[in-house]
Design an enzyme around this catalytic site. Structure first.
Site, PDB file in Angstrom:
ATOM      1  N   GLY A 293      18.384  74.611   7.188  1.00  0.00           N
ATOM      2  CA  GLY A 293      19.545  74.031   7.694  1.00  0.00           C
ATOM      3  C   GLY A 293      20.631  75.186   8.292  1.00  0.00           C
ATOM      4  O   GLY A 293      21.572  75.375   7.245  1.00  0.00           O
ATOM      5  N   GLY A 295      18.825  77.467  10.213  1.00  0.00           N
ATOM      6  CA  GLY A 295      17.665  77.990  10.025  1.00  0.00           C
ATOM      7  C   GLY A 295      17.833  79.682  10.681  1.00  0.00           C
ATOM      8  O   GLY A 295      16.562  80.164  10.525  1.00  0.00           O
ATOM      9  N   GLY A 296      18.663  80.505   9.986  1.00  0.00           N
ATOM     10  CA  GLY A 296      18.827  81.268  10.188  1.00  0.00           C
ATOM     11  C   GLY A 296      17.862  82.390   9.398  1.00  0.00           C
ATOM     12  O   GLY A 296      16.941  83.329   9.936  1.00  0.00           O
ATOM     13  N   GLU A 316      15.428  71.355   4.409  1.00  0.00           N
ATOM     14  CA  GLU A 316      16.677  70.314   5.391  1.00  0.00           C
ATOM     15  C   GLU A 316      17.219  69.071   5.234  1.00  0.00           C
ATOM     16  O   GLU A 316      15.842  68.632   5.669  1.00  0.00           O
ATOM     17  CB  GLU A 316      16.625  70.714   6.611  1.00  0.00           C
ATOM     18  N   ASP A 342      15.406  66.126   0.440  1.00  0.00           N
ATOM     19  CA  ASP A 342      16.326  65.644  -0.345  1.00  0.00           C
ATOM     20  C   ASP A 342      16.333  67.318  -1.122  1.00  0.00           C
ATOM     21  O   ASP A 342      15.487  66.828  -2.544  1.00  0.00           O
ATOM     22  CB  ASP A 342      16.514  64.670  -1.046  1.00  0.00           C
ATOM     23  N   CYS A 412      28.024  80.325   1.592  1.00  0.00           N
ATOM     24  CA  CYS A 412      29.317  81.111   2.407  1.00  0.00           C
ATOM     25  C   CYS A 412      30.198  80.687   1.668  1.00  0.00           C
ATOM     26  O   CYS A 412      31.363  80.136   3.074  1.00  0.00           O
ATOM     27  CB  CYS A 412      28.473  80.855   4.017  1.00  0.00           C
TER      28      CYS A 412
END
Length: 475
Positions: A293, A295-296, A316, A342, A412
């Site tokens: 998630g 989804g990119g 996801e 999960d 990130c």
């Protein structure tokens, strides 16, 4: 006692007729967005678009209005720490005792005075008028008094007054000057290394408005097609990236509307491409995105897999986010599957995949350009909450890949506790895990450090601060 009848008391001074406060749609919308961020822990990038769309539909807004509202919201959030320090110097009480809605009006006013070219008198009067509408006349007078004090100096002058000298407290100086919490400054500096210039460049980049970057999904769109759009320029590093200059609207791009292209930071594209191009021993038929998630990366991986005759499984945990993944992958030219599962208790068998991406949940400190409010929302203790999950998911990734296959661990966040510390723990516990040098898999990208892992930076690469480690399972 007088025999004269009592005269009614006038509610206002003679010569001061009551005037209804005038609603300014731009500043009202900006205030509404800031309140949503504060009250509901919402993200501005999710709150603002529907507010702008509704204003346009009502006929209240044109393009310039939308641009100003966007600048007021994001500019205020990015500089919130600096403005708080300045406002604190202009009020006679601790800032925590100022009601949050009042503080939002003051912050909006401070940004107009110190961060835009709006004339001083216009910035003060517009802010006071907003206060009359949303707070009432009494608190509007308070707003007026505070902003008149703020207006007595420019941003540089105020920063010199409220920030401690760099030589006495470097981290606190940078925190005030560049509007980041002190602990975030410290963490970023540790991850980046080096002296003052590098960390200042990074903090400044966090406060700049990021470009909108598109990805042309292979087999469905090309960068050349996207470059025919107005305000489009090539990406820096990814062959599928196209950047939209200021004012470019992704929703106006036909390929985006048709799901053949999407909005995706170039750092995210590079992470997916590096995993897809990592050398394998043996077959290359089954790929996994274990934290897919929204989804990119999954959409880019699915398109790349389809070109090679491979299949992507996108997993996801959250069902609503799995729905976003399915939407992003809709129309992919090859076979794929999306499931809600999960990743710490996977439904697939061990050793099932040739390539595995695990882009784990994290503090998001690498995307502060896009979500400036996150810097004020996160706390150091959040790292402790993410740590067990990140380690568990990386172990799952290694279990899920076959011998000779490759895992990409991505996050990130540049925080060392979420990047190298997680990978180092895995390498200590799992002798069958071997790091691959990821740098050659990002061709043309400079300043990638000593390797073998890669940390991207906003000020060096123009991307979010994505981290990537590539790990081969050797036994």
């Amino acid at each position: 006692m007088s025999d004269q009848p009592r005269q009614p008391r006038s509610p206002r001074k003679p010569g001061k007729p009551y005037r209804r406060p005038q609603k300014d749609p731009v500043r009202m919308l900006a205030f509404e967005a800031l309140r949503a961020v504060d009250e509901r822990d919402a993200y501005a990038n999710l709150v603002l678009p529907p507010l702008l769309r509704k204003a346009r539909e009502k006929g209240d807004f044109d393009t310039r209005d939308a641009a100003l509202a966007t600048e007021l919201v994001y500019g205020t959030l990015r500089r919130q720490g600096t403005y708080d320090a300045i406002i604190s110097a202009c009020v006679d009480r601790p800032l925590r005792e100022v009601d949050p809605p009042v503080l939002d009006v003051l912050s909006l006013g401070a940004h107009q005075l110190l961060g835009t070219r709006i004339p001083t008198h216009a910035a003060v009067s517009a802010s006071v008028e907003l206060a009359r509408v949303v707070l009432g006349d009494g608190r509007a007078k308070f707003v007026n008094a505070v902003l008149r004090k703020v207006a007595q100096d420019d941003l540089d002058g105020w920063v010199e007054k409220v920030a401690p000298p760099y030589d006495e407290d470097p981290e606190d100086h940078l925190a005030v000057v560049h509007s980041h919490p002190r602990w975030v400054v410290s963490a970023l500096w540790d991850s980046l290394g080096g002296g003052r210039a590098g960390i200042e460049d990074l903090l400044e980049a966090d406060n700049e408005r990021p470009e909108v970057t598109l990805v042309a999904r292979p087999g469905r769109a090309t960068a050349e097609e996207l470059l025919r759009e107005d305000a489009a320029v090539p990406g820096r590093w990814s062959p599928y990236a196209v950047r939209l200059a200021e004012g470019g609207e992704p929703g106006a791009v036909e390929a985006v509307r048709e799901n053949r292209a999407g909005v995706q930071d170039e750092g995210s594209q590079l992470v997916a491409l590096a995993l897809a191009n990592a050398p394998l021993d043996g077959p290359d038929r089954k790929w996994l995105d274990g934290c897919a998630g929204p989804g990119g990366k999954a959409a880019l991986l699915a398109a790349l897999a389809a070109e090679r005759g491979a299949v992507l499984l996108a997993s996801e945990k959250q069902p609503h986010r799995a729905g976003l993944v399915a939407k992003a992958l809709d129309g992919n030219p090859g076979p794929y599957q999306v499931i809600a599962a999960d990743g710490t208790r996977p439904p697939w068998l061990p050793g099932s995949f040739d390539r595995v991406l695990m882009d784990v949940p994290c503090t998001g400190l690498g995307a502060l350009r896009r979500r400036p409010e996150a810097r004020w929302r996160r706390r150091p203790e959040d790292l402790e909450g993410f740590a067990p999950l990140q380690r568990s998911l990386l172990h799952t990734a290694l279990d899920s890949v076959r011998v000779g296959g490759v895992v990409g661990y991505a996050t990130c966040s540049p925080h060392l506790a979420e990047t190298r510390a997680v990978v180092d723990d895995l390498l200590k516990q799992r002798p069958e895990a071997e790091l691959i040098d990821a740098r050659p898999l990002l061709p043309g990208v400079p300043d990638l450090g000593d390797g073998p892992d890669v940390q991207l930076w906003p000020h060096l690469h123009g991307t979010d601060a994505m981290y990537l480690a590539l790990i081969r399972r050797t036994g």
